[in-house]
Design an enzyme around this catalytic site. Structure first.
Site, short mmCIF file in Angstrom:
data_model
loop_
_atom_site.label_atom_id
_atom_site.label_comp_id
_atom_site.label_asym_id
_atom_site.label_seq_id
_atom_site.Cartn_x
_atom_site.Cartn_y
_atom_site.Cartn_z
N GLU A 157 0.84 -1.20 0.00
CA GLU A 157 0.00 0.00 0.00
C GLU A 157 0.87 1.25 0.00
O GLU A 157 0.60 2.22 -0.72
CB GLU A 157 -0.90 -0.01 1.24
CG GLU A 157 -1.75 1.24 1.40
CD GLU A 157 -2.24 1.41 2.81
OE1 GLU A 157 -2.61 2.54 3.17
OE2 GLU A 157 -2.24 0.42 3.58
N ASP A 181 0.74 3.78 -3.11
CA ASP A 181 0.33 5.17 -2.89
C ASP A 181 1.27 6.12 -3.63
O ASP A 181 0.83 7.08 -4.28
CB ASP A 181 0.33 5.47 -1.39
CG ASP A 181 0.04 6.93 -1.09
OD1 ASP A 181 -1.08 7.39 -1.36
OD2 ASP A 181 0.94 7.62 -0.58
N ASP A 234 -7.19 0.93 0.58
CA ASP A 234 -5.86 0.40 0.90
C ASP A 234 -5.50 -0.76 -0.03
O ASP A 234 -4.36 -0.87 -0.51
CB ASP A 234 -5.81 -0.07 2.35
CG ASP A 234 -5.85 1.08 3.35
OD1 ASP A 234 -5.73 2.23 2.92
OD2 ASP A 234 -6.02 0.80 4.55
N GLU A 283 -4.59 0.52 -3.52
CA GLU A 283 -3.23 1.05 -3.56
C GLU A 283 -2.21 -0.09 -3.52
O GLU A 283 -1.18 -0.04 -4.21
CB GLU A 283 -3.01 2.00 -2.40
CG GLU A 283 -3.75 3.32 -2.56
CD GLU A 283 -3.49 4.29 -1.43
OE1 GLU A 283 -3.54 5.51 -1.68
OE2 GLU A 283 -3.24 3.84 -0.30
#
Length: 241
Positions: free
Chosen positions: A51, A55, A124, A127
């Site tokens: 994640e 991101d 989450d 990502e």
């Protein structure tokens, strides 16, 4: 990974036109921290590291797209637009379209409290999926995937409002009285896997609004939206709009 799990993940990739060489990466992307916590001693890794990577990759790809697509917009506007695109609610909407929820490995408590459709869990996981796809297939494949699944549909996510109410309410507070707003967490409740936060936003020591969310950031955004709507209405009345 057992054959049943791999077959399930293959159905996800086939449905969404993705290819993976290493399905262990995809399995990790869809493994919630609560599942790892409830299976201590076994070799499971949660999706938190992926994640983190996803991101950063997502932010870079979206930034490049906005830079090239909106050539007349200044840096400040592009920053707000990017915040609207990569916010939790938008990513959760895309995750639902991909039906990511049904492929998540969750702890029992998270499962029972609706984690499979919780915005934070879905965002989450999305990502983490980007992070896994980047490691497995590289940046060009990630760009193509995001163009198909997210960037080509930006008009549906209210970019005109940018979605970043924390920035918007700060700007209007400065305009009205030249002061900064402040945030504080009023309360938090629930177990670790299903926290609920209540955030307050104040201006000159006066509480403007209170917001709720499954994370501190989400609660603050909810409070900021309410405060922005209130201050914007007052500002229009003051100016005779």
């Amino acid at each position: 990974m057992d054959k049943r799990r791999k077959k399930s993940l293959e159905s996800f990739t086939n449905k969404n036109n993705i290819f993976f060489s290493n399905y262990d990466l995809l399995d990790t992307a869809f493994t919630h921290p609560t599942f790892v916590f409830e299976n201590k001693g076994r070799s499971f890794e949660s999706n938190q590291r992926l994640e983190f990577l996803g991101d950063a990759v997502l932010g870079m790809v979206v930034a490049q797209y906005l830079y090239e697509a909106f050539k007349q917009e200044p840096e400040g506007t592009l920053t707000k637009m990017r915040a609207a695109v990569v916010c939790e609610s938008t990513l959760a909407k895309i995750a639902r379209k991909l039906e990511i929820g049904q492929f998540l490995c969750l702890g029992k408590g998270e499962e029972l409290t609706g984690g499979r459709d919780r915005n934070s869990s879905l965002a989450d996981a999305f990502e983490a999926l980007i992070g896994a796809l980047y490691l497995d297939q590289g940046i060009q494949v990630v760009k193509k995937f995001l163009e198909d699944k997210l960037l080509n549909e930006l008009d549906k996510y209210e970019l005109g409002n940018y979605g970043d109410y924390k920035t918007m309410v700060q700007e209007i507070a400065q305009k009205i009285c030249g002061e900064n707003v402040t945030y504080h967490i009023i309360s938090e409740s629930g177990p670790d896997h299903n926290k609920q936060f209540q955030a307050g936003i104040s201006l000159k020591n006066e509480l403007l609004a209170v917001g709720l969310g499954s994370s501190k950031k989400e609660a603050e955004q909810a409070a900021a939206k309410k405060a922005y709507d209130s201050l914007n209405s007052k500002n229009k009345k003051y100016n005779g709009d």
